[in-house]
Enzyme design. Structure first.
Site, PDB file in Angstrom:
ATOM      1  N   ILE A 272       0.696  -1.168   0.102  1.00 38.40           N
ATOM      2  CA  ILE A 272       0.134   0.060   0.241  1.00 38.40           C
ATOM      3  C   ILE A 272       1.041   1.085   0.097  1.00 38.40           C
ATOM      4  O   ILE A 272       0.567   2.196  -0.060  1.00 38.40           O
ATOM      5  CB  ILE A 272      -0.953   0.700   1.082  1.00 38.40           C
ATOM      6  CG1 ILE A 272      -0.205  -0.268   2.926  1.00 38.40           C
ATOM      7  CG2 ILE A 272      -1.702  -0.917   1.581  1.00 38.40           C
ATOM      8  CD1 ILE A 272      -1.751   0.114   3.528  1.00 38.40           C
TER       9      ILE A 272
ATOM     10  N   ALA B 275       5.096   2.524  -0.266  1.00 35.42           N
ATOM     11  CA  ALA B 275       6.777   1.619  -1.221  1.00 35.42           C
ATOM     12  C   ALA B 275       7.360   3.583  -0.704  1.00 35.42           C
ATOM     13  O   ALA B 275       7.545   4.827  -1.309  1.00 35.42           O
ATOM     14  CB  ALA B 275       6.626   1.690  -2.501  1.00 35.42           C
ATOM     15  N   ALA B 276       8.704   3.268  -0.454  1.00 33.83           N
ATOM     16  CA  ALA B 276       9.884   4.196   0.680  1.00 33.83           C
ATOM     17  C   ALA B 276      11.354   3.162  -0.622  1.00 33.83           C
ATOM     18  O   ALA B 276      10.958   2.595  -0.450  1.00 33.83           O
ATOM     19  CB  ALA B 276      10.038   4.590   0.959  1.00 33.83           C
TER      20      ALA B 276
ATOM     21  N   ALA C 172      11.858   0.618   1.991  1.00 36.05           N
ATOM     22  CA  ALA C 172      10.692  -0.920   2.382  1.00 36.05           C
ATOM     23  C   ALA C 172       9.672  -0.301   1.500  1.00 36.05           C
ATOM     24  O   ALA C 172       9.102   0.505   1.199  1.00 36.05           O
ATOM     25  CB  ALA C 172      10.974  -0.510   4.050  1.00 36.05           C
TER      26      ALA C 172
ATOM     27  N   VAL D 169       5.713  -1.712   2.542  1.00 32.50           N
ATOM     28  CA  VAL D 169       4.450  -1.262   3.474  1.00 32.50           C
ATOM     29  C   VAL D 169       3.307  -2.415   3.503  1.00 32.50           C
ATOM     30  O   VAL D 169       2.744  -2.051   2.299  1.00 32.50           O
ATOM     31  CB  VAL D 169       3.729  -0.018   4.342  1.00 32.50           C
ATOM     32  CG1 VAL D 169       2.881  -0.661   5.253  1.00 32.50           C
ATOM     33  CG2 VAL D 169       4.977   0.397   4.732  1.00 32.50           C
TER      34      VAL D 169
ATOM     35  N   ASP E  53      12.954  12.808  10.025  1.00 41.80           N
ATOM     36  CA  ASP E  53      12.585  12.692   8.632  1.00 41.80           C
ATOM     37  C   ASP E  53      10.550  13.047   8.735  1.00 41.80           C
ATOM     38  O   ASP E  53      10.252  11.940   8.139  1.00 41.80           O
ATOM     39  CB  ASP E  53      12.451  11.583   7.880  1.00 41.80           C
ATOM     40  CG  ASP E  53      12.854  11.267   6.207  1.00 41.80           C
ATOM     41  OD1 ASP E  53      12.598  12.735   6.110  1.00 41.80           O
ATOM     42  OD2 ASP E  53      12.836   9.986   5.948  1.00 41.80           O
TER      43      ASP E  53
END
Length: 516
Positions: free
Chosen positions: A135, A137-138, A141, A143, A289
């Site tokens: 659902i 993305a970074a 990682a 999620v 952040d």
């Protein structure tokens, strides 16, 4: 499982060699471009400005291309560059901005392989339901939404499987590149930044550490009832998997959804500023952040905005001594006390107090009023652009000599300012932070003194600040009223000045009053 890990290590090594040569090629091309494109051109000339802009654009596009192809840590560092918009030319910021929404894509089967390595079971065995499609993305990682066997909805953050394997090699490549750039361009030495952040980046890859950071943050902010930190499910968490309470809400940048919930932007932004000002001036344990994707908004039980803080991987800690000095420095900036600015800047290791204070505020320090407007004028923006261009070496010296945690704290302050800009600056950010700095300084002063005495002292200092601000507002209001009366008197004698001049004067006074 061992065969899969061995195959992955072979792939990581091969990809690492490709990333190394790609990075070296880009670094050399950028360095030579600057060296020869600006060779012999006077830095104060318009020709240098035009040529430098073109080189900045070409270099930023090369960095963008390299980050997207290399992925992982490179995207993370590229995102970090964007947050330092007080240093980088606008060409870099405009080009690299797209990295904020870019992420890696997991190969098929990698999530299941990672669960088998860390837990010995697949995600479908660990959870009653597990959505394979992420659902969110970074850079480090993605999620997934899941439901535990107890029926609890959770968010499962899964690290890209090869990031820890490739971390050391990518860091060595970047260190070598920065050393080369510093040798070619001594003025642009950023090697110390990577050296300082290497440990922090390694911690960000440890999701157990992220979970502990979140719990500490929750405890630090327990008195701020409008702040929520998701609970961690430790039995379903490892160094590469973090399972936490699922949060329904919207990003703090989503103004439309915030208003649709019946919430107000001033309330949301005031709580955001208060929250991070409290971390900075009271606890010293600061979320480094807080970009819009890491701060969610939802309606609390009181019907008002509740902020949910996510992604606690990147934190820095300002020790008590430096935190108190920073409180006093902020007080000095607000009260325009240059002697105290100089004093506390020196105590924080910085000799050029003016540049240091302007980096903290992200705006010119010199002004005629106590009040600091959240919006900058075109004149202010131009001043900051010229400062960044002509005094880059001084700015670098300040960043290098200030306490190391301040580097990420400045990133925090800059991100909060950017969110305020998205909300059209609905609250007086500087005054909110000034009150928090005053209470942080006095709360730490004289620890043996009575609580009542410290409370009276705090109330007195806040009263003095408010009096200064309100007196300025009153004087501006009186000046406008008097000017209008003056115009009426002139009108009676039919000796009224040119209306265009009057409009400019009235607009100037009105804008000044609105800022205050």
């Amino acid at each position: 499982m061992q065969d899969e890990h061995a195959k992955r290590m072979i792939r990581v090594t091969a990809d690492g060699v490709a990333r190394f040569f790609r990075s070296v090629r880009i670094g050399v091309m950028i360095s030579l471009d600057y060296k020869f494109s600006l060779w012999g051109v006077d830095e104060d000339s318009s020709e240098w400005t035009e040529k430098a802009s073109l080189v900045h654009r070409r270099s930023a596009e090369r960095i963008l291309s390299g980050c997207l192809k290399n992925g992982g840590l490179y995207i993370k560092l590229g995102q970090g560059l964007v947050s330092f918009n007080h240093l980088l030319p606008k060409e870099y910021l405009e080009t690299l901005e797209v990295l904020q929404d870019r992420a890696l894509a997991s190969r098929k089967g990698e999530v299941e392989q990672l669960f088998l390595e860390d837990f010995g079971i697949s995600p479908r065995e660990m959870f009653r339901e597990f959505d394979e499609e992420p659902i969110a993305a970074a850079s480090l990682a993605q999620v997934h939404k899941a439901v535990t066997h107890d029926g609890v909805k959770v968010a499962v953050k899964v690290q890209y499987i090869d990031l820890r394997d490739r971390f050391a090699g990518d860091i060595r490549t970047l260190e070598m590149l920065l050393s080369f750039i510093e040798w070619m361009h001594p003025k642009f030495g950023f090697g110390w930044v990577l050296a300082d952040m290497k440990g922090t980046l390694a911690q960000e890859l440890d999701f157990e550490n992220e979970g502990r950071n979140g719990e500490r943050c929750s405890n630090d902010l327990k008195d701020l009832k409008y702040i929520h930190v998701p609970c961690i499910h430790w039995d379903k968490t490892s160094k590469r998997v973090l399972t936490a309470e699922f949060i329904d809400g919207c990003k703090i940048s989503d103004k439309k959804s915030i208003l649709k919930m019946g919430l107000t932007l001033p309330d949301v932004h005031r709580k955001l500023v208060e929250c991070f000002a409290f971390q900075l001036f009271h606890t010293g344990f600061v979320h480094a952040d807080p970009h819009p994707g890491n701060v969610f908004v939802r309606k609390g039980q009181d019907g008002k905005a509740q902020l949910v803080l996510l992604d606690h991987g990147l934190y820095d800690y300002l020790n008590s001594r430096d935190r108190i000095r920073l409180c006093h420095l902020y007080k000095a900036i607000i009260s325009r006390d240059e002697d105290m600015m100089k004093c506390y800047s020196l105590q924080l290791g910085v000799t050029d107090y003016k540049i240091f204070c302007e980096i903290l505020l992200q705006r010119p320090v010199t002004r005629s009023t106590v009040h600091l407007p959240s919006r900058m004028t075109e004149k202010d923006l131009e001043y900051m652009r010229v400062m960044a261009q002509q005094h880059f070496d001084k700015i670098m010296a300040v960043l290098k000599h200030m306490p190391r945690p301040m580097l990420l704290i400045i990133r925090n302050l800059n991100t909060i300012r950017s969110i305020g800009k998205l909300h059209d600056h609905p609250v007086d950010r500087f005054t909110i932070m000034a009150h928090c700095a005053i209470s942080g300084a006095l709360k730490s002063d004289e620890p043996g003194s009575f609580v009542v005495f410290r409370g009276v002292k705090l109330a007195w200092h806040e009263f003095l600040l408010d009096c200064s601000l309100w007196s300025e507002k009153l004087i501006s209001w009186i000046s406008i009223v008097c000017f209008r009366l003056y115009l009426r008197v002139l009108g009676c004698f039919r000796d009224i000045p040119n209306w265009g001049d009057i409009s400019q004067i009235m607009q100037k006074h009105q804008e000044r009053l609105e800022k205050i």
